[in-house]
Design a protein around this motif. Structure first.
Motif, short mmCIF file in Angstrom:
data_model
loop_
_atom_site.label_atom_id
_atom_site.label_comp_id
_atom_site.label_asym_id
_atom_site.label_seq_id
_atom_site.Cartn_x
_atom_site.Cartn_y
_atom_site.Cartn_z
N ARG A 162 -0.36 -13.69 10.21
CA ARG A 162 -0.36 -12.63 11.22
C ARG A 162 -0.10 -11.27 10.56
O ARG A 162 -0.71 -10.27 10.92
N ARG A 163 0.81 -11.25 9.60
CA ARG A 163 1.12 -9.97 8.96
C ARG A 163 -0.08 -9.47 8.14
O ARG A 163 -0.37 -8.28 8.11
N THR A 166 -2.52 -8.10 10.66
CA THR A 166 -2.08 -6.80 11.20
C THR A 166 -2.41 -5.67 10.22
O THR A 166 -2.93 -4.62 10.61
N THR A 188 -3.54 -8.85 16.93
CA THR A 188 -3.82 -9.00 15.52
C THR A 188 -5.22 -9.55 15.28
O THR A 188 -6.01 -9.00 14.51
#
Lengths: 333, 333
Positions: A162-163, A166, A188
């Motif tokens: 997810r990071r 993003t 995202t």
């Protein structure tokens, strides 16, 4: 074995720390103020340390010692892995026990995402070739690629995936996710597809990013068939675990030009042997399993463990519980 | 000399294209359908081409030929520079004339911003050293830097500087701008300071990014004093023009450890001579004035010129007018 610490206040707390033996984890002092801390680094030292230990902190994510010394764990009530991946702890006896396992979810996410974006830009801007021309003191102008609206396919939609998604979206890329199961799109990911649909997703991806845990479902996921499904201009980036990729198939795909390059931070064998073919490819970028390791990460790991230890001592719910069924800590999102 | 095209419809339109002589700009066909197009690449060929030309398209941003052949420009009514920088056109006779100059504002912004972010991440993740270890087939783990909340000081708040600031902010950096004059902060820059305050801003910057035009105000701006004002852990990134940096002072600052590194796409002398010291530094990343040059940039430049040409033929206001007083096209923001 399942006797929790809080029920036995009269018994001094004993914590075994399973390390790689090379370095004493910094910051252990703060744990030693709370408990008897015993260090171990292999099966023999672990066998000596485990009896009477209620808590095990594993800082060596490659260890096979715990499975080998498992019968010596007579008092364990909690295991914390100071790593994102817990694949080495998912052996049958531990999975079938009722001992909770927690991990270091969150600690490495940001640095790994930055590493991935750095590799994407290194490919797009041909940075490795710039370094080589610089070594040869040659001025060679080329046109380079933009990453705007290029598609990043992130395999693994946990906290690291997810990071990554993003950050890629923040710089104008299109971001598609792949998880165990299909989920609705969100801020995202424009969409999160099931891993079973991977082959239909690969052809459209410019960058295929492996951010999945190593499980039975992901071991060997990227094999010859998957590389053939990828676009010949696509690059593979692996920051998950080495065995998710069949290395020999990757080498064959690079030789055949089936993909345009790879950035690899993890390998089936680590350290990558000096005579391995992968070192020699112009379109491969290699780093030494360090994508997540920002300056200060060891301290951050101990701090995270200490916070969870305080919760455990108070009998509270632990942070970052690992699903032993699936082999990873589900993302909070 | 100031007779505009629209007032002379009976006279066939004649356009001189001043190139570097190595390549015919692709896409010229679409211009040739509208006008007599004459190519020139040095003073002699320009002297032959200019008489009778109402429009001059300059695709060689390094040219000194126009100043040399200026007296042959008997009909020029508009000059378009197919580059972001127009420093070579800001000689007195042209500046004092009433001939409008336009430039390629906008075309290179995105790719330059991506290049800058790529260099920031290459420094933070020690990518160049990874390439070198890979060449030596050595597995060497290191901890790396994050870029979150690191400060990017962008010197030059025109369209390129703004795009750099936007991208740096999108990935979680703190972004401060420097312009000719102080301006209120905005969505891109937390603050825009006057260039005269540069020395007070430099100590706090982790990355100092030169995105300014080359003018009397910026020539030699980064000299020994500026490098001494920078943090020893800071890196310099120059995508503006080479002469904004005093190269010998930069080399001295690197030798003295006054700054931690530099990524340079532009140089006082281009190509950078093979025997120049800068090639040899481990903490310097060199590229061949290509930061803005994405695949397709030459076509995009001709397309932009053609759109302005259509406006000129209709007597409309031209896009991207250059302020001859300041030597650059003011950003629309």
């Amino acid at each position: 074995m399942s006797q929790p610490g809080p029920d036995a206040p009269s018994q001094p707390l004993r914590i075994t720390v399973l390390t790689d033996g090379d370095t004493r984890p910094p910051g252990l002092e703060r744990i030693e103020a709370e408990a008897d801390v015993v260090l171990a680094h292999d099966e023999a030292s672990l066998r000596k340390a485990l009896p009477g230990s209620q808590v095990l902190l594993v800082t060596d994510f490659r260890t096979a010692a715990l499975e080998a010394a498992w019968d010596a764990a007579d008092s364990l009530a909690w295991i914390h892995a100071a790593s994102a991946g817990v694949d080495q702890l998912m052996f049958d006896a531990l999975v079938e026990s009722d001992i909770p396992v927690t991990n270091a979810q969150g600690i490495f996410d940001r640095n790994i995402a930055e590493y991935v974006l750095g590799m994407i830009l290194a490919f797009a801007k041909d940075t490795k070739q710039n370094v080589r021309y610089q070594q040869d003191r040659r001025w060679v102008h080329r046109d380079t690629e933009t990453i705007e609206h290029k598609q990043a396919l992130v395999v693994g939609a946990g906290s690291i995936g997810r990071r990554i998604g993003t950050l890629c979206r923040a710089v104008g890329m299109d971001v598609v996710g792949v998880a165990r199961r299909e989920k609705p799109g969100d801020e995202t990911f424009s969409a999160i597809h099931a891993q079973s649909d991977l082959d239909t997703l690969l052809p459209a991806a410019d960058y295929v990013i492996i951010a999945a845990p190593l499980t039975d479902d992901t071991q060997g996921l990227f094999d010859a068939g998957r590389f053939k499904a990828m676009s010949p201009h696509a690059r593979l980036i692996n920051i998950g675990r080495g065995p998710i990729v069949v290395t020999d198939d990757l080498v064959a795909a690079l030789d055949a030009g089936e993909i345009a390059g790879a950035a690899l931070d993890v390998f089936e064998t680590e350290p990558l042997p000096a005579d391995h073919a992968l070192w020699g490819y112009d379109n491969v970028l290699i780093s030494a399993h360090m994508a997540g390791d920002f300056v200060g990460w060891r301290d951050a790991l101990i701090e995270q463990f200490a916070a969870n230890l305080a919760r455990w001592q108070r009998g509270e719910t632990l942070f970052n519980p690992v699903s032993k069924r699936f082999g990873y800590a589900p993302s909070s999102q």
